[in-house]
Design a protein around this motif. Structure first.
Motif, PDB file in Angstrom:
ATOM      1  N   TYR A  59     -10.295   8.709   3.490  1.00  0.00           N
ATOM      2  CA  TYR A  59     -10.437   7.390   2.884  1.00  0.00           C
ATOM      3  C   TYR A  59      -9.342   6.442   3.350  1.00  0.00           C
ATOM      4  O   TYR A  59      -9.580   5.236   3.510  1.00  0.00           O
ATOM      5  CB  TYR A  59     -10.438   7.525   1.359  1.00  0.00           C
ATOM      6  CG  TYR A  59     -11.584   8.367   0.842  1.00  0.00           C
ATOM      7  CD1 TYR A  59     -12.899   7.924   0.964  1.00  0.00           C
ATOM      8  CD2 TYR A  59     -11.356   9.613   0.263  1.00  0.00           C
ATOM      9  CE1 TYR A  59     -13.962   8.696   0.509  1.00  0.00           C
ATOM     10  CE2 TYR A  59     -12.411  10.395  -0.193  1.00  0.00           C
ATOM     11  CZ  TYR A  59     -13.711   9.930  -0.061  1.00  0.00           C
ATOM     12  OH  TYR A  59     -14.756  10.702  -0.495  1.00  0.00           O
ATOM     13  N   ARG A  60      -8.132   6.968   3.566  1.00  0.00           N
ATOM     14  CA  ARG A  60      -7.061   6.122   4.063  1.00  0.00           C
ATOM     15  C   ARG A  60      -7.384   5.596   5.457  1.00  0.00           C
ATOM     16  O   ARG A  60      -7.185   4.407   5.759  1.00  0.00           O
ATOM     17  CB  ARG A  60      -5.737   6.891   4.078  1.00  0.00           C
ATOM     18  CG  ARG A  60      -5.087   7.014   2.705  1.00  0.00           C
ATOM     19  CD  ARG A  60      -3.751   7.685   2.789  1.00  0.00           C
ATOM     20  NE  ARG A  60      -3.862   9.137   2.849  1.00  0.00           N
ATOM     21  CZ  ARG A  60      -2.829   9.941   3.037  1.00  0.00           C
ATOM     22  NH1 ARG A  60      -1.616   9.441   3.203  1.00  0.00           N
ATOM     23  NH2 ARG A  60      -2.991  11.258   3.058  1.00  0.00           N
ATOM     24  N   ILE A  85     -10.273   2.922   5.227  1.00  0.00           N
ATOM     25  CA  ILE A  85      -9.828   1.610   4.756  1.00  0.00           C
ATOM     26  C   ILE A  85      -9.002   0.902   5.826  1.00  0.00           C
ATOM     27  O   ILE A  85      -9.234  -0.273   6.141  1.00  0.00           O
ATOM     28  CB  ILE A  85      -9.011   1.752   3.456  1.00  0.00           C
ATOM     29  CG1 ILE A  85      -9.900   2.274   2.323  1.00  0.00           C
ATOM     30  CG2 ILE A  85      -8.369   0.423   3.073  1.00  0.00           C
ATOM     31  CD1 ILE A  85      -9.138   2.621   1.062  1.00  0.00           C
ATOM     32  N   TRP A 128       0.831  -1.202   0.000  1.00  0.00           N
ATOM     33  CA  TRP A 128       0.000   0.000   0.000  1.00  0.00           C
ATOM     34  C   TRP A 128       0.871   1.260   0.000  1.00  0.00           C
ATOM     35  O   TRP A 128       0.649   2.191  -0.769  1.00  0.00           O
ATOM     36  CB  TRP A 128      -0.918  -0.040   1.224  1.00  0.00           C
ATOM     37  CG  TRP A 128      -1.825   1.157   1.368  1.00  0.00           C
ATOM     38  CD1 TRP A 128      -1.965   2.204   0.501  1.00  0.00           C
ATOM     39  CD2 TRP A 128      -2.715   1.427   2.445  1.00  0.00           C
ATOM     40  NE1 TRP A 128      -2.881   3.114   0.982  1.00  0.00           N
ATOM     41  CE2 TRP A 128      -3.359   2.652   2.166  1.00  0.00           C
ATOM     42  CE3 TRP A 128      -3.028   0.750   3.625  1.00  0.00           C
ATOM     43  CZ2 TRP A 128      -4.287   3.220   3.025  1.00  0.00           C
ATOM     44  CZ3 TRP A 128      -3.966   1.319   4.477  1.00  0.00           C
ATOM     45  CH2 TRP A 128      -4.585   2.523   4.181  1.00  0.00           C
TER      46      TRP A 128
END
Length: 397
Positions: free
Chosen positions: A313-314, A317, A271
């Motif tokens: 969003y990081r 997730i 990632w």
């Protein structure tokens, strides 16, 4: 000409006079005390972990001794490598930092002893004292110069502490908790000391890191003490939940735990390589991947921002993935734990610690970003200045 600036010029360094004096850069007694506490805390944590490792060795508990020693040496190796990279950057930029380590033999000696964070904290403390002395002498240029150097050292030290806490303290906490589940009662006191020292350091180091980074960035408003306290609580709760989740699986399925943690770390490393690509070690591909792997190991317990950008969003997730992992660990504990333990208080306490701290931590994090995040403050009157020291730009908010 101020004495500090004159010393720079005499040593062949460059200095650009800033336009205005920023507000609120006075060094308080609390600032100095915090640096001293950080230095002492490092030695105490190391001594406690070495103590439990020696006791395992003397008791011929070689497996426990090996893992305890590994979780001392590996993060120390990572910190030493990162610190050497920092010093290489400082040398390339002809930096005037590294107050304590101008004697190269002393720097090498301390790095060999695996005490890289101590160098940075000591340098930051010295610059803080010099900035305070300059303020008392009514020398604003020197005060500003030493203050900016202190910020740089503080930020570097905070990064090293991140690796120390989540590559050493958190794994040690997992290891000692799993061993205690197996009933090694003769070492309960020493294990408790090791676990306590790890717990105390982990939450604060992340809040200190966030605060140090924001102090060093000109486009970021500073985190308040209340905000830092809330960050500490949220990271503490999330990490506590992660540690408990991994500990119960390490107790039930030790070898499968190694595989699961390795997969998580490799996933996080991928990632970082694909979506974040921090530039700190981007000079070679091997160094870049190694740094991403070290960060991926930290991501086993918590998430820190390696690059700027939108975090919603990081965070969504990452924390969703970790929550699913925690639920899986709780389910395995519930179904595979021995019947005699299922009817004990420990069984239910463990289940609570796997889920409740995590949910509370996420809720506190949401509350922080909703009410306490610095960008929510309006009408901020802080003056931001940027100046160069040795061709390296330092920003002070």
């Amino acid at each position: 000409m101020p004495k500090a600036v004159r010393e720079l010029l005499q040593n062949g360094h460059s200095y650009d006079e800033p336009d205005r004096m920023p507000k609120n850069i006075s060094i308080t007694n609390l600032d100095l005390i915090m640096y001293v506490v950080a230095i002492i805390g490092h030695f105490v944590d190391l001594a406690v972990d070495l103590n439990i490792a020696v006791r395992y060795y003397l008791a011929q508990e070689m497996e426990a001794f090996g893992w305890t020693l590994a979780f001392i040496l590996f993060p120390a190796f990572v910190n030493t490598a990162v610190s050497i990279r920092m010093y290489a950057q400082d040398k390339q930029q002809d930096s005037v930092t590294n107050e304590v380590t101008r004697r190269h033999w002393l720097r090498i000696f301390i790095l060999v002893l695996q005490m890289a964070p101590i160098l940075r904290f000591t340098d930051a403390l010295i610059y803080a004292i010099k900035s305070r002395r300059a303020e008392r002498k009514k020398d604003p240029a020197s005060q500003r110069l030493y203050y900016s150097l202190m910020l740089k050292e503080d930020s570097d030290a905070a990064l090293l502490r991140i690796f120390e806490c989540f590559l050493e303290a958190a794994p040690q906490l997992v290891l000692q908790t799993a061993i205690m589940f197996r009933g090694h009662e003769q070492f309960t006191l020493h294990q408790s000391l090791s676990m306590t020292s790890s717990l105390i350091g982990m939450g604060w180091c992340l809040a200190a890191y966030q605060r140090a980074v924001r102090f060093a960035q000109e486009d970021k408003l500073n985190v308040t003490w209340l905000g830092s306290a809330v960050q500490t609580v949220w990271h503490y709760l999330l990490t506590l939940s992660r540690v408990m989740s991994i500990s119960v699986i390490a107790y039930l399925f030790p070898y499968w735990t190694i595989l699961a943690c390795s997969i998580h770390i490799l996933l996080m490393t991928s990632w970082i390589q694909i979506f974040e690509r921090p530039v700190f070690c981007a000079q070679t591909r091997i160094a870049e991947i190694s740094f991403s792997f070290a960060l991926g190991s930290v991501y086993l317990f918590t998430y820190i921002l390696s690059v700027e950008g939108r975090t919603r969003y990081r965070y969504a997730i990452y924390y969703t993935l970790c929550f699913l992992e925690n639920i899986t660990c709780g389910a395995l504990w519930f179904f595979y734990m021995k019947d005699d333990v299922k009817y004990s208080n420990v069984f239910h306490v463990v289940l609570v610690f796997i889920v409740v701290p995590y949910v509370c931590g996420v809720l506190i994090m949401i509350g922080y970003y909703s009410f306490l995040h610095p960008t929510l403050r309006k009408g901020n009157n802080d003056v931001t200045v940027s100046h160069k020291v040795d061709d390296q730009t330092f920003e002070v908010s």
